[in-house]
Design a protein around this motif. Structure first.
Motif, PDB file in Angstrom:
ATOM      1  N   ASN A   1      15.794 175.407 -15.756  1.00 47.25           N
ATOM      2  CA  ASN A   1      15.547 176.804 -15.485  1.00 47.25           C
ATOM      3  C   ASN A   1      15.970 177.761 -14.562  1.00 47.25           C
ATOM      4  N   ALA A   2      16.891 178.321 -14.841  1.00 46.51           N
ATOM      5  CA  ALA A   2      17.797 179.339 -13.923  1.00 46.51           C
ATOM      6  C   ALA A   2      16.787 179.746 -12.968  1.00 46.51           C
ATOM      7  N   LYS A   3      15.643 180.309 -13.282  1.00 46.92           N
ATOM      8  CA  LYS A   3      14.772 181.007 -12.361  1.00 46.92           C
ATOM      9  C   LYS A   3      14.060 179.961 -11.041  1.00 46.92           C
ATOM     10  N   TYR A   4      14.107 178.674 -11.243  1.00 51.29           N
ATOM     11  CA  TYR A   4      13.411 177.893 -10.451  1.00 51.29           C
ATOM     12  C   TYR A   4      14.391 176.807 -10.133  1.00 51.29           C
ATOM     13  N   ASP A   5      14.011 176.302  -8.858  1.00 50.71           N
ATOM     14  CA  ASP A   5      14.490 174.904  -8.407  1.00 50.71           C
ATOM     15  C   ASP A   5      13.532 173.890  -8.800  1.00 50.71           C
ATOM     16  N   LEU A   6      13.955 173.301 -10.075  1.00 51.58           N
ATOM     17  CA  LEU A   6      13.005 172.321 -10.702  1.00 51.58           C
ATOM     18  C   LEU A   6      13.127 170.958  -9.641  1.00 51.58           C
ATOM     19  N   TYR A   7      14.231 170.632  -9.167  1.00 48.25           N
ATOM     20  CA  TYR A   7      14.120 169.605  -8.213  1.00 48.25           C
ATOM     21  C   TYR A   7      13.418 169.687  -6.987  1.00 48.25           C
ATOM     22  N   GLU A   8      13.244 170.845  -6.492  1.00 44.15           N
ATOM     23  CA  GLU A   8      11.855 171.155  -5.479  1.00 44.15           C
ATOM     24  C   GLU A   8      10.560 170.802  -6.180  1.00 44.15           C
ATOM     25  N   LEU A   9      10.432 171.487  -7.402  1.00 45.00           N
ATOM     26  CA  LEU A   9       9.125 171.099  -8.065  1.00 45.00           C
ATOM     27  C   LEU A   9       8.866 169.638  -8.107  1.00 45.00           C
ATOM     28  N   MET A  10       9.932 168.680  -8.334  1.00 45.67           N
ATOM     29  CA  MET A  10       9.696 167.567  -8.414  1.00 45.67           C
ATOM     30  C   MET A  10       9.239 166.918  -7.363  1.00 45.67           C
ATOM     31  N   VAL A  11       9.999 167.113  -6.444  1.00 45.82           N
ATOM     32  CA  VAL A  11       9.891 166.388  -4.856  1.00 45.82           C
ATOM     33  C   VAL A  11       8.738 166.878  -4.248  1.00 45.82           C
ATOM     34  N   THR A  12       8.058 168.212  -4.518  1.00 40.61           N
ATOM     35  CA  THR A  12       6.820 168.610  -4.177  1.00 40.61           C
ATOM     36  C   THR A  12       5.544 168.244  -4.949  1.00 40.61           C
ATOM     37  N   GLY A  13       6.023 167.596  -6.249  1.00 50.48           N
ATOM     38  CA  GLY A  13       4.774 166.822  -6.922  1.00 50.48           C
ATOM     39  C   GLY A  13       4.186 168.021  -7.981  1.00 50.48           C
ATOM     40  N   HIS A  14       5.231 169.088  -8.422  1.00 53.36           N
ATOM     41  CA  HIS A  14       4.733 169.867  -9.367  1.00 53.36           C
ATOM     42  C   HIS A  14       5.420 169.883 -10.591  1.00 53.36           C
ATOM     43  N   LEU A  15       6.098 169.033 -10.821  1.00 53.90           N
ATOM     44  CA  LEU A  15       7.090 168.986 -12.124  1.00 53.90           C
ATOM     45  C   LEU A  15       6.374 168.671 -13.091  1.00 53.90           C
ATOM     46  N   GLU A  16       5.246 167.759 -13.036  1.00 55.89           N
ATOM     47  CA  GLU A  16       4.485 167.308 -14.159  1.00 55.89           C
ATOM     48  C   GLU A  16       3.629 168.432 -14.803  1.00 55.89           C
ATOM     49  N   THR A  17       3.084 169.283 -13.653  1.00 55.68           N
ATOM     50  CA  THR A  17       2.270 170.371 -14.126  1.00 55.68           C
ATOM     51  C   THR A  17       3.362 171.466 -14.752  1.00 55.68           C
ATOM     52  N   TYR A  18       4.326 171.668 -14.219  1.00 49.69           N
ATOM     53  CA  TYR A  18       5.603 172.434 -15.023  1.00 49.69           C
ATOM     54  C   TYR A  18       5.532 172.218 -16.419  1.00 49.69           C
ATOM     55  N   GLN A  19       5.958 170.711 -16.644  1.00 50.57           N
ATOM     56  CA  GLN A  19       6.061 170.378 -18.091  1.00 50.57           C
ATOM     57  C   GLN A  19       4.904 170.419 -19.004  1.00 50.57           C
ATOM     58  N   SER A  20       3.677 170.498 -18.328  1.00 51.48           N
ATOM     59  CA  SER A  20       2.455 170.469 -19.138  1.00 51.48           C
ATOM     60  C   SER A  20       2.279 171.581 -20.026  1.00 51.48           C
ATOM     61  N   TYR A  21       2.606 172.814 -19.190  1.00 53.05           N
ATOM     62  CA  TYR A  21       2.178 173.962 -19.919  1.00 53.05           C
ATOM     63  C   TYR A  21       3.494 174.446 -20.431  1.00 53.05           C
ATOM     64  N   GLN A  22       3.050 174.922 -22.008  1.00 58.79           N
ATOM     65  CA  GLN A  22       4.236 175.323 -22.668  1.00 58.79           C
ATOM     66  C   GLN A  22       3.784 176.511 -23.712  1.00 58.79           C
ATOM     67  N   ALA A  23       4.441 177.368 -24.210  1.00 58.39           N
ATOM     68  CA  ALA A  23       4.208 178.468 -24.826  1.00 58.39           C
ATOM     69  C   ALA A  23       4.170 178.127 -26.242  1.00 58.39           C
ATOM     70  N   LYS A  24       4.699 177.272 -26.846  1.00 58.54           N
ATOM     71  CA  LYS A  24       4.820 176.791 -28.061  1.00 58.54           C
ATOM     72  C   LYS A  24       4.348 175.217 -28.499  1.00 58.54           C
ATOM     73  N   PRO A  25       4.085 174.867 -29.352  1.00 60.38           N
ATOM     74  CA  PRO A  25       3.815 173.384 -29.850  1.00 60.38           C
ATOM     75  C   PRO A  25       4.835 172.757 -30.040  1.00 60.38           C
ATOM     76  N   VAL A  26       5.678 172.297 -28.969  1.00 61.60           N
ATOM     77  CA  VAL A  26       6.797 171.680 -28.843  1.00 61.60           C
ATOM     78  C   VAL A  26       6.586 170.194 -28.891  1.00 61.60           C
ATOM     79  N   PHE A  27       5.588 169.783 -28.267  1.00 58.69           N
ATOM     80  CA  PHE A  27       5.495 168.505 -28.045  1.00 58.69           C
ATOM     81  C   PHE A  27       4.470 167.763 -29.229  1.00 58.69           C
TER      82      PHE A  27
END
Length: 277
Positions: free
Chosen positions: A26-52
């Motif tokens: 994501n060009a808007k966010y530092d996903l590595y920071e989301l990972m090391v701060t424990g938020h990346l799992e939350t990030y991936q759990s929210y989706q706009a379309k039923p991609v999973f």
């Protein structure tokens, strides 16, 4: 060639199930920071379309070029509208009310591969979710590796990442070599309210030596930061570290402190920040 399917099968994943590969970028966010701060799992759990629409996702985050770094495997469960499952209070990103959240349960048994296995995603990097197909494993990073050193003025380190770099010097040799080579003026920002602390580093170990102290206790012996960490031992996890200026280690401590005082005045960290002197 070692492929990702062979590696996952060796670790016990049922590759005959419905499995998707997911590359987060994501060009808007530092996903590595989301990972090391424990938020990346939350990030991936929210989706706009039923991609999973699958049984499992094999999750990666994007690296420069076509690379992708493995972060875990998740069993896909139910999904709910955002209004029924709002994000946790400390989640730093906004969630659209039109999105929904997937129930994603991480599979055990892959910890020794997490953040270490790097694959070649291929040319279709825009296709961030794909059905399982073999992709070449191009690198297995050493345990404790953070990320490449980007240059002295081109990073913001979350505290947890700083601690990893300090705890695993061999895996992060480039960081240690670079930060030991210079003295400098650094900035700590408390993301809770944006308050700032300006400090200086000098001596034979340069910036790395000073930041080692923060990695051990979170406050580096600074009065106002000690107060914060005494009130809340988890406060350092809010801190972000960056450099304002690098200086030659040949300068005396008095000369370095002169630069430090200039930045304290420039940023107003005595009157409005965390500097006590």
């Amino acid at each position: 060639m070692l492929g990702i399917i062979d590696l996952l099968r060796l670790k016990g994943l049922d590759c005959g199930a419905r499995v998707k590969l997911v590359r987060h970028q994501n060009a808007k966010y530092d996903l590595y920071e989301l990972m090391v701060t424990g938020h990346l799992e939350t990030y991936q759990s929210y989706q706009a379309k039923p991609v999973f629409n699958c049984d499992y996702i094999v999750a990666f985050f994007g690296m420069p070029g076509n690379k992708a770094r493995f972060i875990g495997i998740y069993e896909v469960g139910n999904r709910w509208p955002v209004k029924d499952r709002p994000p946790p209070p400390d989640y730093p990103l906004e969630i659209s009310p039109e999105e929904f959240q997937y129930e994603l349960n991480e599979l055990p048994g892959f910890d020794d591969l997490k953040e270490r296995v790097v694959i070649d995603w291929g040319k279709s990097t825009r296709a961030w979710h794909q059905w399982l197909a073999d992709k070449e494993v191009i690198e297995i990073l050493p345990a404790g590796y953070a990320r490449p050193f980007p240059g002295y003025l081109d990073f913001i380190l979350p505290f947890n990442e700083l601690r990893r770099i300090c705890d695993y010097p061999e895996a992060n040799r480039e960081w240690h070599t670079s930060l030991k080579a210079v003295a400098g003026i650094y900035l700590i920002v408390d993301t809770l309210d944006g308050s700032q602390y300006v400090g200086s580093a000098y001596g034979p170990s340069g910036i790395m030596g000073r930041w080692h102290e923060y990695s051990r206790n979170g406050h580096g012996g600074n009065k106002r930061l000690i107060e914060l960490t005494t009130q809340n031992p988890d406060a350092p996890e809010r801190f972000r570290f960056s450099l304002l200026r690098t200086l030659s280690k040949s300068l005396t401590s008095k000369e370095v402190i002169t630069f430090e005082n200039f930045y304290k005045q420039k940023l107003g960290t005595r009157a409005f920040g965390l500097n006590d002197n």
